[in-house]
Each structure stands twice: as structure tokens, then as C-alpha cells.
Design an enzyme around this catalytic site. Structure first.
Site: not given
Ligand code: SAH
Ligand code: SF4
Length: 352
Positions: A95, A108, A115, A119, A122, A339
Site C-alpha cells: 500500500e 506515505c 511487519c 503492534c 496495527c 496502514c
Molecule cells: N513501523 C513504523 C512506521 C509505519 S506505522 C512505525 O510504527 O512508526 C505508521 C504509523 O501508523 C505509526 O505511528 C503507527 O502507530 C500508526 N498506526 C498503526 N495502526 C494504526 C491504527 N489502527 N490507527 C491509527 N494509527 C495507526
Molecule cells: Fe509495524 Fe504497524 Fe507496529 Fe509500525 S505500527 S511497527 S507497521 S506493527
């Protein structure tokens, strides 16, 4: 047996010069091709009209430009967010999102397919890890949007490495992307217009600080106590908050750049005044900015975004401590701009 074609977007400028030299071409050919790729955004060798026909034919036979195929493109109802699911040469999809805000067009970009960090909230984390993207595959996402904007007489102004994946777990490719897009004779995007977002891979932040790039570093923090962050962001058990903040202080010292902290507001989880207080305490003496982002609900996580009253309470604490912050708009919620969400939905559709 035929050898695999050379993917031109994988080459930095010296590598393209070496290739031209090995083909017996004059040195200026490298710059001509570089400009076709990164200034004119060519998608076909036939467009490269200042190259001799024989060289165009050899390029077509032995190299590829690497134009990703859009499998799906969604535009938000307000027209300001465009999301593309792009197919790479091996059939994997990633994406990339284009956002329009005031006078900026920000792309972006994804750095990995899936990944490994996981988290909990995510969508990318929920799908697990498939593979790293190469520098050429990351650069290609930016070029994809730059071509769309070019057709409308507009220019891509900012890049955020904030799509699928953790850029600092794909360090070389992420850094090569930044250098490639900033190359003054090519795409020529100022490094100040590039942001790298990381979950907090401490040794890689320290390494990045030494590169002394004028990019913006964003840290996805989401919690200011180890007990809570361990639950939301599993890598915190390896690189805890003390080590992370030590690395951030070093980053500011080495680069003079302000660090951004991303905080996804999750109702009843990390939107309490206690977490806000703990955040302020962590930020004392650090050149920092906080970005508050409402949670985008995902199928694998049951929580909801914070209600407005909780957001107000949280921001009131930040204001009291004079912590610079912005409450991000929810962009592209109607097109799953969070994301990993489009790929997740797409694989649900094709696996039905
Ligand atoms: N892995 C890196 C970059 C990609 S994630 C990181 O974690 O920073 C990009 C951003 O999207 C991060 O700040 C992440 O916490 C946020 N993100 C992920 N899932 C999300 C969700 N369900 N709602 C809002 N933000 C989210
Ligand atoms: Fe990976 Fe999503 Fe956590 Fe970013 S927010 S480190 S993409 S699992």
C-alpha cells in the site's frame, strides 16, 4: 540461460555510471538516464529520445524501469486522499497513500510487506511479516504518485516512510530511498521534507543519528509507561522507554532536529490524564512535538478511538506543560487509509 534484467531503480547514481561504463557508453549517458527516471518520470525506454536507438534497445532488453502495477486505487470522499495497492514484480502487493493538505502533497510509503513488530492495533502488524522491500520498490511508490500529480500539473512535496512495515528494520533500503529521492540531479526532494517513522529500534536510531541527515524522525510512542507500552508495542520489552528516550536525546544532539512523537489515541487505554502526565515528564528538556492520531479501528483489535472528552482532557495536560502538539485529522477513514488496511481487505476479498 537469460540473466534477470537489471532493475534500474535499484541503482544509485555511481552504480548507474558503472553500468554505462561497462557497456562502453560515454559518461554523460548515466545522467541522461537518471533524468529520464527521476526528473521526467519515464515509464518506457522509447520516451528517452536523447539516447541513441541502439542504447534504448539494449536498455529495454537488459533492464527494467520497475513501474508498479496498481491493483486497486481508492479516493476518499473528499478527494484529498488517494490510496493505491501496488503489485511488485514477484506478485506481492503493498500500500501507498497520497495525502493532500493545504499546499502539500505527501506520499506515505511502505518499507516492508507486513511487519514483524506486531503492534496490537496495527493492521500491518496483524498480518505478520512477509519480506523487506528493496530501495527500488520503495522509490517506485513515490514515483507512482509523482506521475499522477505530474499529469495534473502538481508536484509531490513530502515523503513519509510511514506505510506498511518498520523502516529501521529495513535500514539500508530505507536510507537508500531517502538519498535517492533527495538526489539533487534527480528527484531533488529536500531531506527536510522527508519523515521516517519508527516504532523505536534503539540501535538503529543511534546509527541514524550518526548519518546526520536533516530528515524528521518520528517515534511511534503510544504509551509513556513501560507497563502499558509493553502491551501495545511488543518491541518495548526489548527496547524500553529509558533506552528509547536516551536515543532520542542523542538524536537531537547529533542532528539539531526536533523529534516527533506519534500517539494513537485509544479510548480508555492510553488517553488518560495519567498517561498524558507521564508523557510530559518524559519530554522535559527534549526538542519534541507530539502528533495525536485517533485510532483507526481494525478487525484484529477491539478498541475504539478516544471520545472527544478524553481527547480534550489529554490535550489540556499537554497545554498545561507547554508541550507542542497537533491533533491530526482523521484522513481517508472511508478508504481504509490506516496502514495495512487496504491490503488486509483485499486479501480477505481474494481469499473468499
Ligand atoms: N513501523 C513504523 C512506521 C509505519 S506505522 C512505525 O510504527 O512508526 C505508521 C504509523 O501508523 C505509526 O505511528 C503507527 O502507530 C500508526 N498506526 C498503526 N495502526 C494504526 C491504527 N489502527 N490507527 C491509527 N494509527 C495507526
Ligand atoms: Fe509495524 Fe504497524 Fe507496529 Fe509500525 S505500527 S511497527 S507497521 S506493527
Amino acid at each position: 540461460m537469460a540473466t534477470a534484467p537489471i532493475a534500474l531503480l535499484e541503482l544509485d547514481f555511481p552504480a548507474l555510471e558503472s553500468l554505462m561504463e561497462s557497456w562502453g557508453e560515454p559518461p554523460y549517458r548515466a545522467l541522461q538516464i537518471w533524468e529520464w527516471l527521476y526528473v521526467h518520470l519515464a515509464t518506457d525506454f522509447e520516451q528517452m529520445t536523447n539516447l541513441p536507438r541502439s542504447l534504448r534497445a539494449r536498455l529495454a532488453a537488459e533492464t527494467t524501469i520497475g513501474v508498479p502495477q496498481p491493483v486497486d486505487t481508492l479516493r476518499s470522499a473528499d478527494g484529498e486522499t488517494l490510496k493505491a495497492l501496488l503489485r511488485m514484480a514477484d506478485g506481492e502487493t503493498v500500500e501507498a497513500v497520497l495525502m493532500h493538505y493545504e499546499r502539500r502533497y505527501t506520499a506515505c510509503l511502505s518499507t516492508q510487506i507486513g511487519c514483524p513488530v506486531g503492534c496490537v492495533f496495527c493492521a500491518t502488524g496483524q498480518m505478520g511479516f512477509r519480506r523487506n522491500l528493496s530501495a527500488g520498490e520503495i522509490v517506485a511508490q513515490a514515483l507512482h504518485f509523482a506521475r499522477i500529480l505530474r499529469a495534473e500539473g502538481k508536484r509531490l512535496s513530502n515523503i513519509v516512510l510511514m506505510g506498511m512495515g518498520e523502516p529501521l528494520l529495513n535500514y539500508e533500503a530505507s536510507l537508500a530511498t531517502i538519498r535517492r529521492l533527495a538526489h539533487p540531479q534527480g528527484f531533488n526532494l529536500g531531506q527536510r521534507h522527508i519523515t521516517l517513522s519508527t516504532v523505536g529500534i534503539v540501535p538503529a536510531i543511534e546509527r541514524l543519528a550518526q548519518e546526520k541527515l536533516p530528515i524528521t524522525l518520528a517515534i511511534s510512542l503510544h504509551a509513556a509507561t513501560d507497563a502499558l507500552r509493553d502491551r501495545l508495542v511488543p518491541i518495548n520489552r526489548r527496547y524500553g522507554l529509558d533506552a528509547l528516550f536516551e536515543a532520542c536525546h542523542r538524536y537531537v544532539r547529533e542532528t539539531g532536529r526536533r523529534v516527533s512523537f506519534e500517539w494513537v489515541l485509544i479510548g480508555g487505554v492510553n488517553d488518560t490524564p495519567e498517561q498524558a502526565q507521564a508523557l510530559c515528564a518524559r519530554l522535559v528538556g527534549l526538542l519534541a512535538h507530539v502528533n495525536l492520531i485517533p485510532l483507526n479501528p481494525t478487525p484484529g483489535y477491539k478498541e475504539q478511538p478516544s471520545p472527544p472528552a478524553a481527547v480534550d482532557r489529554f490535550t489540556a495536560v499537554l497545554k498545561k506543560h507547554r508541550i507542542s502538539h497537533t491533533l491530526r485529522l482523521r484522513r481517508g477513514v472511508d478508504i481504509q487509509a490506516g496502514c495495512g488496511q487496504l491490503r488486509q481487505r483485499y486479501s480477505e476479498l481474494v481469499n473468499k
